[in-house]
Design a protein around this motif. Structure first.
Motif, PDB file in Angstrom:
ATOM      1  N   ARG A 343       0.824  -1.206   0.000  1.00 54.11           N
ATOM      2  CA  ARG A 343       0.000   0.000   0.000  1.00 54.11           C
ATOM      3  C   ARG A 343       0.861   1.260   0.000  1.00 54.11           C
ATOM      4  O   ARG A 343       0.596   2.222  -0.742  1.00 54.11           O
ATOM      5  CB  ARG A 343      -0.937  -0.032   1.220  1.00 54.11           C
ATOM      6  N   ALA A 344       1.911   1.283   0.824  1.00 48.83           N
ATOM      7  CA  ALA A 344       2.772   2.460   0.918  1.00 48.83           C
ATOM      8  C   ALA A 344       3.528   2.701  -0.382  1.00 48.83           C
ATOM      9  O   ALA A 344       3.794   3.856  -0.753  1.00 48.83           O
ATOM     10  CB  ALA A 344       3.753   2.294   2.075  1.00 48.83           C
ATOM     11  N   VAL A 345       3.872   1.628  -1.080  1.00 49.06           N
ATOM     12  CA  VAL A 345       4.592   1.751  -2.345  1.00 49.06           C
ATOM     13  C   VAL A 345       3.673   2.314  -3.427  1.00 49.06           C
ATOM     14  O   VAL A 345       4.065   3.195  -4.204  1.00 49.06           O
ATOM     15  CB  VAL A 345       5.166   0.390  -2.778  1.00 49.06           C
ATOM     16  N   VAL A 346       2.455   1.802  -3.478  1.00 47.99           N
ATOM     17  CA  VAL A 346       1.464   2.303  -4.440  1.00 47.99           C
ATOM     18  C   VAL A 346       1.199   3.789  -4.213  1.00 47.99           C
ATOM     19  O   VAL A 346       1.192   4.590  -5.156  1.00 47.99           O
ATOM     20  CB  VAL A 346       0.154   1.491  -4.337  1.00 47.99           C
ATOM     21  N   ASP A 347       0.990   4.169  -2.951  1.00 46.70           N
ATOM     22  CA  ASP A 347       0.748   5.578  -2.633  1.00 46.70           C
ATOM     23  C   ASP A 347       1.915   6.456  -3.086  1.00 46.70           C
ATOM     24  O   ASP A 347       1.726   7.534  -3.650  1.00 46.70           O
ATOM     25  CB  ASP A 347       0.535   5.752  -1.128  1.00 46.70           C
ATOM     26  N   SER A 348       3.123   6.004  -2.836  1.00 46.05           N
ATOM     27  CA  SER A 348       4.308   6.801  -3.137  1.00 46.05           C
ATOM     28  C   SER A 348       4.510   6.986  -4.632  1.00 46.05           C
ATOM     29  O   SER A 348       4.791   8.093  -5.110  1.00 46.05           O
ATOM     30  CB  SER A 348       5.552   6.165  -2.515  1.00 46.05           C
ATOM     31  N   LEU A 349       4.382   5.909  -5.403  1.00 42.14           N
ATOM     32  CA  LEU A 349       4.559   6.031  -6.841  1.00 42.14           C
ATOM     33  C   LEU A 349       3.405   6.790  -7.483  1.00 42.14           C
ATOM     34  O   LEU A 349       3.605   7.492  -8.486  1.00 42.14           O
ATOM     35  CB  LEU A 349       4.716   4.650  -7.475  1.00 42.14           C
ATOM     36  N   CYS A 350       2.220   6.673  -6.920  1.00 35.22           N
ATOM     37  CA  CYS A 350       1.082   7.464  -7.399  1.00 35.22           C
ATOM     38  C   CYS A 350       1.382   8.951  -7.216  1.00 35.22           C
ATOM     39  O   CYS A 350       1.185   9.760  -8.132  1.00 35.22           O
ATOM     40  CB  CYS A 350      -0.186   7.070  -6.658  1.00 35.22           C
ATOM     41  N   ALA A 351       1.867   9.318  -6.040  1.00 39.02           N
ATOM     42  CA  ALA A 351       2.184  10.719  -5.759  1.00 39.02           C
ATOM     43  C   ALA A 351       3.279  11.223  -6.690  1.00 39.02           C
ATOM     44  O   ALA A 351       3.201  12.340  -7.219  1.00 39.02           O
ATOM     45  CB  ALA A 351       2.608  10.872  -4.301  1.00 39.02           C
ATOM     46  N   PHE A 352       4.306  10.411  -6.905  1.00 40.04           N
ATOM     47  CA  PHE A 352       5.393  10.800  -7.806  1.00 40.04           C
ATOM     48  C   PHE A 352       4.865  11.054  -9.210  1.00 40.04           C
ATOM     49  O   PHE A 352       5.181  12.071  -9.844  1.00 40.04           O
ATOM     50  CB  PHE A 352       6.467   9.706  -7.831  1.00 40.04           C
ATOM     51  N   GLY A 353       4.054  10.134  -9.726  1.00 43.41           N
ATOM     52  CA  GLY A 353       3.537  10.259 -11.087  1.00 43.41           C
ATOM     53  C   GLY A 353       2.642  11.462 -11.274  1.00 43.41           C
ATOM     54  O   GLY A 353       2.742  12.185 -12.278  1.00 43.41           O
ATOM     55  N   LEU A 354       1.757  11.712 -10.316  1.00 46.44           N
ATOM     56  CA  LEU A 354       0.843  12.848 -10.433  1.00 46.44           C
ATOM     57  C   LEU A 354       1.580  14.172 -10.322  1.00 46.44           C
ATOM     58  O   LEU A 354       1.276  15.135 -11.034  1.00 46.44           O
ATOM     59  CB  LEU A 354      -0.245  12.751  -9.367  1.00 46.44           C
ATOM     60  N   LEU A 355       2.583  14.237  -9.439  1.00 48.00           N
ATOM     61  CA  LEU A 355       3.360  15.468  -9.315  1.00 48.00           C
ATOM     62  C   LEU A 355       4.137  15.740 -10.597  1.00 48.00           C
ATOM     63  O   LEU A 355       4.216  16.895 -11.064  1.00 48.00           O
ATOM     64  CB  LEU A 355       4.313  15.375  -8.120  1.00 48.00           C
ATOM     65  N   ASP A 356       4.700  14.705 -11.181  1.00 45.29           N
ATOM     66  CA  ASP A 356       5.457  14.857 -12.421  1.00 45.29           C
ATOM     67  C   ASP A 356       4.568  15.432 -13.529  1.00 45.29           C
ATOM     68  O   ASP A 356       4.941  16.376 -14.240  1.00 45.29           O
ATOM     69  CB  ASP A 356       6.026  13.497 -12.830  1.00 45.29           C
TER      70      ASP A 356
END
Length: 370
Positions: A343-356
């Motif tokens: 769950r923490a990994v999904v949240d983190s990569l989601c945040a990275f992708g949306l910010l990018d």
């Protein structure tokens, strides 16, 4: 091997499961952002192995920011994060060097790197490498939150056990649900479902086996107009990132595969005006995305996490060196389920992708005529 992803901000991953350190370099972060180290530590905490539900390999995962960070704030230069590997038992893997583990990357790694790869604990292919990803994504998440974007993930289902659904009809209740999940170590909304899932994981561990499930993520506050129509769509970017997580075998958006059972009249999201006269949709089957671009509704996607491939039951295999069929009995310390940690990994990569993607949109807007 390419280990860098991202356009406006980039993430470069390095290290091996049993090496001295693992880490990540994040380039392109805005200067002067104050990182909340307590929040970063909590994101790392959510990924850690604990108790009977996870591997007995417990790592401190203390984040060391060694560049791009000064007096509590980002400097705008490359930010480098290091994490020590302190609890390795490489001897557990010595006898497995040439014995190909089913469900793992062992055979593919031999074919690509011809034996030069670090095989201990899966080396660079290990889920251990998701720790620096979480650290980097946690910073991206804080930047999004500072601009009103929030996200949360729950275990939608685990081996047939279902959690209750997000309440998309009530924005205030949805916010409560998201806050509850983000404060929880085991991300489930319904207490009864939580107990059933944990019991199943513990029973599976005793049976020397493993289980998987489906995570569901929701993002609120993301403005409309972010993303591109085709190759840099919200879906293609997030799917790329989610499939970069070793255990992920499926990603869907909104109603996902249920679209196959709907008519167009059921699948479409009618446009209406809210109480403030703003355009929205009355339903959200498309998960907040139309034409690859955000429409202002909550972004919703599902991620399939496969059962942990390292199980203690004897399995058929082949010795890569001798080309003989062998029986494989895996030793070491392994998770009966990783979905709650993923769950923490999904949240983190989601945040990275949306910010990018948001940074790309902001850059274009800066040069558009007003």
């Amino acid at each position: 091997m390419k280990n860098t992803i991202g356009q406006n901000i980039s993430l470069t991953l390095f290290g091996e499961s049993h090496g001295e350190k693992i880490g990540v370099v994040v380039d392109g972060l805005p200067a002067g952002f104050e990182i909340d180290l307590d929040k970063l530590e909590w994101e790392m905490e959510k990924r850690k192995a604990k108790g009977q539900l996870s591997t007995k390999r417990h790592e401190a995962d203390a984040v060391q920011i060694v560049s791009g960070f000064f007096e509590g704030k980002t400097t705008g230069t490359p930010l480098c994060i290091l994490i020590d590997n302190t609890n390795t038992r490489s001897q557990d893997y010595a006898q497995l060097k040439y014995r190909l583990r089913p469900g793992h990357a062992d055979f593919a790694a031999f074919e690509k790197y011809h034996g030069a790869q670090d095989y201990r604990g899966g080396g660079h292919f290990s889920g251990r490498l998701t720790a620096p990803i979480v650290a980097a994504g946690a910073i991206c998440r804080q930047i999004l939150e500072a601009h009103g974007v929030n996200l949360a993930t729950h275990i939608q289902s685990l081996h047939g056990i279902e959690d209750i659904a997000f309440d998309f009809a009530d924005a205030s209740h949805l916010e409560v649900q998201m806050n509850t999940l983000n404060a929880a170590q085991f991300p489930v909304l319904d207490e009864e479902s939580c107990q059933k899932m944990q019991t199943l994981i513990e029973r599976t561990a005793k049976d020397l086996d493993s289980v998987g499930g489906v995570l569901q993520t929701v993002v609120t506050g993301m403005p409309a107009g972010i993303g591109e129509p085709f190759f840099d769509s919200i879906e293609s970017n997030l799917a790329h990132l989610m499939f970069s997580i070793p255990a992920v075998k499926g990603v869907s958006f909104g109603a996902g595969f249920e679209f196959a059972n709907l008519y167009g009249s059921q699948a479409n999201d009618p446009f209406v005006l809210d109480e403030n006269g703003q355009i929205m949709t009355s339903t959200n089957h498309n998960g907040g995305i139309n034409g690859g671009i955000t429409n202002g509704m909550p972004i919703v996607f599902q991620t399939v996490i496969k059962p942990t491939p390292s199980i203690y039951k004897p399995q058929a295999s082949v010795n890569y060196q001798t080309k003989e069929e062998v029986e494989l009995a895996i030793k070491g310390r392994h998770d009966p389920a990783i979905i709650h940690r993923a769950r923490a990994v999904v949240d983190s990569l989601c945040a990275f992708g949306l910010l990018d993607l948001w940074m790309e949109h902001a850059a274009i807007q800066a040069f558009e005529e007003k």
